[in-house]
Design an enzyme around this catalytic site. Structure first.
Site, PDB file in Angstrom:
ATOM      1  N   ALA A 182     -56.834  52.525  28.426  1.00 25.06           N
ATOM      2  CA  ALA A 182     -57.321  52.916  29.524  1.00 25.06           C
ATOM      3  C   ALA A 182     -58.732  53.398  29.053  1.00 25.06           C
ATOM      4  O   ALA A 182     -59.014  53.704  27.880  1.00 25.06           O
ATOM      5  CB  ALA A 182     -56.835  54.021  30.247  1.00 25.06           C
ATOM      6  N   GLY A 235     -52.783  51.929  27.449  1.00 24.10           N
ATOM      7  CA  GLY A 235     -52.552  50.967  28.368  1.00 24.10           C
ATOM      8  C   GLY A 235     -52.836  49.322  28.553  1.00 24.10           C
ATOM      9  O   GLY A 235     -52.091  48.763  29.124  1.00 24.10           O
ATOM     10  N   GLU A 284     -49.051  48.825  27.358  1.00 27.60           N
ATOM     11  CA  GLU A 284     -48.380  48.673  28.538  1.00 27.60           C
ATOM     12  C   GLU A 284     -48.713  47.701  29.568  1.00 27.60           C
ATOM     13  O   GLU A 284     -47.731  46.989  30.191  1.00 27.60           O
ATOM     14  CB  GLU A 284     -48.696  50.103  29.462  1.00 27.60           C
ATOM     15  CG  GLU A 284     -48.378  51.336  28.357  1.00 27.60           C
ATOM     16  CD  GLU A 284     -49.132  52.473  29.395  1.00 27.60           C
ATOM     17  OE1 GLU A 284     -48.299  53.051  30.129  1.00 27.60           O
ATOM     18  OE2 GLU A 284     -50.010  52.960  28.732  1.00 27.60           O
ATOM     19  N   GLU A 292     -51.524  57.537  23.108  1.00 27.80           N
ATOM     20  CA  GLU A 292     -52.199  58.705  24.000  1.00 27.80           C
ATOM     21  C   GLU A 292     -51.855  60.217  23.481  1.00 27.80           C
ATOM     22  O   GLU A 292     -52.552  60.974  24.089  1.00 27.80           O
ATOM     23  CB  GLU A 292     -51.081  58.573  25.309  1.00 27.80           C
ATOM     24  CG  GLU A 292     -51.794  57.347  26.146  1.00 27.80           C
ATOM     25  CD  GLU A 292     -50.935  56.047  25.874  1.00 27.80           C
ATOM     26  OE1 GLU A 292     -50.374  55.846  24.773  1.00 27.80           O
ATOM     27  OE2 GLU A 292     -50.868  55.094  26.612  1.00 27.80           O
TER      28      GLU A 292
HETATM   29  N1  CO8 Z   1     -61.969  53.450  26.290  1.00 25.28           N
HETATM   30  C1  CO8 Z   1     -63.279  53.326  26.225  1.00 25.28           C
HETATM   31  N2  CO8 Z   1     -63.953  52.837  25.335  1.00 25.28           N
HETATM   32  C2  CO8 Z   1     -63.446  52.142  24.472  1.00 25.28           C
HETATM   33  C3  CO8 Z   1     -62.109  52.076  24.083  1.00 25.28           C
HETATM   34  C4  CO8 Z   1     -61.470  52.954  25.294  1.00 25.28           C
HETATM   35  N3  CO8 Z   1     -59.963  52.997  25.297  1.00 25.28           N
HETATM   36  N4  CO8 Z   1     -61.672  51.334  23.072  1.00 25.28           N
HETATM   37  C5  CO8 Z   1     -62.507  50.990  22.606  1.00 25.28           C
HETATM   38  N5  CO8 Z   1     -63.920  51.336  23.058  1.00 25.28           N
HETATM   39  C6  CO8 Z   1     -65.280  51.137  23.085  1.00 25.28           C
HETATM   40  C7  CO8 Z   1     -65.847  52.130  21.811  1.00 25.28           C
HETATM   41  O1  CO8 Z   1     -66.090  53.540  22.337  1.00 25.28           O
HETATM   42  C8  CO8 Z   1     -66.944  51.353  21.357  1.00 25.28           C
HETATM   43  O2  CO8 Z   1     -68.080  51.339  22.601  1.00 25.28           O
HETATM   44  P1  CO8 Z   1     -69.434  51.937  21.873  1.00 25.28           P
HETATM   45  O3  CO8 Z   1     -70.090  50.683  21.101  1.00 25.28           O
HETATM   46  O4  CO8 Z   1     -70.215  51.975  23.209  1.00 25.28           O
HETATM   47  O5  CO8 Z   1     -69.448  53.166  21.153  1.00 25.28           O
HETATM   48  C9  CO8 Z   1     -66.539  49.575  21.581  1.00 25.28           C
HETATM   49  O6  CO8 Z   1     -65.224  49.764  22.546  1.00 25.28           O
HETATM   50  C10 CO8 Z   1     -66.074  49.296  20.200  1.00 25.28           C
HETATM   51  O7  CO8 Z   1     -64.960  49.867  20.056  1.00 25.28           O
HETATM   52  P2  CO8 Z   1     -65.123  50.755  18.346  1.00 25.28           P
HETATM   53  O8  CO8 Z   1     -66.624  50.898  17.831  1.00 25.28           O
HETATM   54  O9  CO8 Z   1     -64.382  51.962  18.321  1.00 25.28           O
HETATM   55  O10 CO8 Z   1     -64.245  49.422  17.527  1.00 25.28           O
HETATM   56  P3  CO8 Z   1     -63.578  49.708  16.005  1.00 25.28           P
HETATM   57  O11 CO8 Z   1     -63.237  48.304  15.807  1.00 25.28           O
HETATM   58  O12 CO8 Z   1     -64.030  50.839  15.238  1.00 25.28           O
HETATM   59  O13 CO8 Z   1     -62.190  50.640  16.808  1.00 25.28           O
HETATM   60  C11 CO8 Z   1     -59.994  50.654  18.098  1.00 25.28           C
HETATM   61  C12 CO8 Z   1     -61.205  49.933  17.530  1.00 25.28           C
HETATM   62  C13 CO8 Z   1     -59.378  51.285  16.840  1.00 25.28           C
HETATM   63  C14 CO8 Z   1     -59.406  49.829  18.943  1.00 25.28           C
HETATM   64  C15 CO8 Z   1     -60.838  52.152  18.630  1.00 25.28           C
HETATM   65  O14 CO8 Z   1     -61.917  51.623  19.362  1.00 25.28           O
HETATM   66  C16 CO8 Z   1     -59.867  52.744  19.405  1.00 25.28           C
HETATM   67  O15 CO8 Z   1     -59.087  53.752  18.923  1.00 25.28           O
HETATM   68  N6  CO8 Z   1     -60.209  52.870  20.693  1.00 25.28           N
HETATM   69  C17 CO8 Z   1     -59.311  53.678  21.632  1.00 25.28           C
HETATM   70  C18 CO8 Z   1     -57.915  53.174  21.571  1.00 25.28           C
HETATM   71  C19 CO8 Z   1     -56.824  54.065  22.341  1.00 25.28           C
HETATM   72  O16 CO8 Z   1     -56.775  55.492  22.052  1.00 25.28           O
HETATM   73  N7  CO8 Z   1     -56.292  53.684  23.507  1.00 25.28           N
HETATM   74  C20 CO8 Z   1     -55.511  54.491  24.204  1.00 25.28           C
HETATM   75  C21 CO8 Z   1     -56.451  55.206  25.593  1.00 25.28           C
HETATM   76  S1  CO8 Z   1     -55.479  56.276  26.562  1.00 25.28           S
HETATM   77  C22 CO8 Z   1     -54.734  55.092  27.560  1.00 25.28           C
HETATM   78  O17 CO8 Z   1     -54.489  53.920  27.617  1.00 25.28           O
HETATM   79  C23 CO8 Z   1     -53.643  55.872  28.479  1.00 25.28           C
HETATM   80  C24 CO8 Z   1     -53.041  54.807  29.603  1.00 25.28           C
HETATM   81  C25 CO8 Z   1     -53.221  55.071  30.814  1.00 25.28           C
HETATM   82  C26 CO8 Z   1     -52.736  54.099  31.661  1.00 25.28           C
HETATM   83  C27 CO8 Z   1     -53.118  54.179  33.122  1.00 25.28           C
HETATM   84  C28 CO8 Z   1     -54.420  53.601  33.465  1.00 25.28           C
HETATM   85  C29 CO8 Z   1     -54.747  52.174  33.296  1.00 25.28           C
END
Ligand code: CO8
Length: 261
Positions: A67, A112, A115, A135
């Site tokens: 998400a 998400g 999921e 999460e």
């Molecule tokens: N949300 C928003 N932006 C994101 C997300 C995210 N989940 N993941 C990546 N991005 C963005 C980054 O902020 C970045 O944007 P910017 O260039 O503007 O800073 C761009 O995507 C590229 O990402 P990274 O630079 O971080 O890329 P890396 O290769 O360094 O890292 C990762 C990749 C490891 C995947 C890293 O981006 C990361 O950890 N992302 C978050 C993963 C995460 O924690 N996901 C869980 C989120 S919580 C959730 O999903 C709750 C579910 C609820 C479900 C109900 C609603 C659908």
């Protein structure tokens, strides 16, 4: 590529592909992306010509990285509840539609995203895929079915370990635990999933839909009730034109022609 958040490609064939299309944010799900996916799947569910759907992510890095954390950061409980409701609605549409839905996970499937893949009927993954429910590291829990779907797929203890640690696993480990059905080289993922989807699309439409219904509904029932559901569903297909055609075609050693009746 179009700037639609959920790209739908179908052509004239029976297999449709839905691509989550926010590559700059690793296809993270914000409210608009969820709505676009919901609309795409609701439309496809109403199209009898669509016999199987592939769900994947745009770009070569992510299926869906979860998400949208930036959008969730300032949400109130009521707003989070509304987000969770549309997330669950999307899962219900995928589960309830007649056509099977296969997730082709081409990179990160976190939170998400993991999921959403679990909401599909089964998952094929690229060797580069990574799965996890991170999460708890953000102060929340899964909200698109992960607390329930993960344990149903890989068992309660393995699911608890992923849910409590937030650990990320690679495609090989996902294969070992049964989270995914197969792992392919990145370039082979979509062609291989398409071949599976086309094989499904060649089978009798009512029978595939009945198998999906019985398998999914039965998995939530006690065994006796699930077997009763199977008996009814099995018997209900007898007398359909496709049952008669399918069996006659076997006996006459020819390919069947389905009429969906
Ligand atoms: N949300 C928003 N932006 C994101 C997300 C995210 N989940 N993941 C990546 N991005 C963005 C980054 O902020 C970045 O944007 P910017 O260039 O503007 O800073 C761009 O995507 C590229 O990402 P990274 O630079 O971080 O890329 P890396 O290769 O360094 O890292 C990762 C990749 C490891 C995947 C890293 O981006 C990361 O950890 N992302 C978050 C993963 C995460 O924690 N996901 C869980 C989120 S919580 C959730 O999903 C709750 C579910 C609820 C479900 C109900 C609603 C659908």
């Amino acid at each position: 590529m179009s700037d639609a958040l959920a790209l739908v490609e179908q052509g004239d064939g029976p297999v449709a592909t839905v691509t989550v299309n926010r590559p700059a944010a690793l296809n993270a799900l914000d409210a608009d992306t969820l709505s676009a996916l919901l609309e795409a799947f609701t439309t496809l569910a109403d199209e009898p010509a669509v016999r199987c759907v592939i769900l994947t992510g745009a770009g070569d890095k992510a299926f869906v990285a979860g998400a949208d954390i930036k959008a969730m950061a300032a949400m109130t409980p009521a707003q989070a509840g509304a987000l969770g409701q549309s997330a669950h609605r999307l899962g219900a549409v995928i589960a309830g539609m007649e056509a099977p839905v296969i997730a082709a996970v081409n990179g990160f499937a976190l939170g998400g995203g993991c999921e959403l893949a679990l909401a599909c009927d089964f998952i094929y993954a690229s060797r580069t895929a990574k799965f996890g429910q991170p999460e708890v590291g953000l102060g929340v829990i899964p909200g698109l079915g992960g607390t329930q779907l993960l344990s149903r797929r890989i068992g309660l203890a393995r699911a608890c370990e992923l849910l409590f640690t937030g650990a990320v696993i690679d495609a090989e480990e996902a294969l070992r635990t049964g989270l995914v059905n197969a792992v392919c080289a990145p370039a082979e993922l979509l062609p291989r999933v398409r071949a599976v989807a086309e094989a499904i699309a060649r089978r009798a439409p009512l029978a595939v839909a009945a198998a999906k219904r019985a398998a999914r509904a039965g998995a939530e029932l006690p065994l006796e009730a699930a077997l009763e559901l199977e008996r009814q569903t099995f018997a209900g297909l007898f007398g359909t034109a496709d049952q008669q055609e399918g069996m006659r075609a076997f006996i006459e050693k020819r390919a069947a022609t389905w009429s969906r009746r």
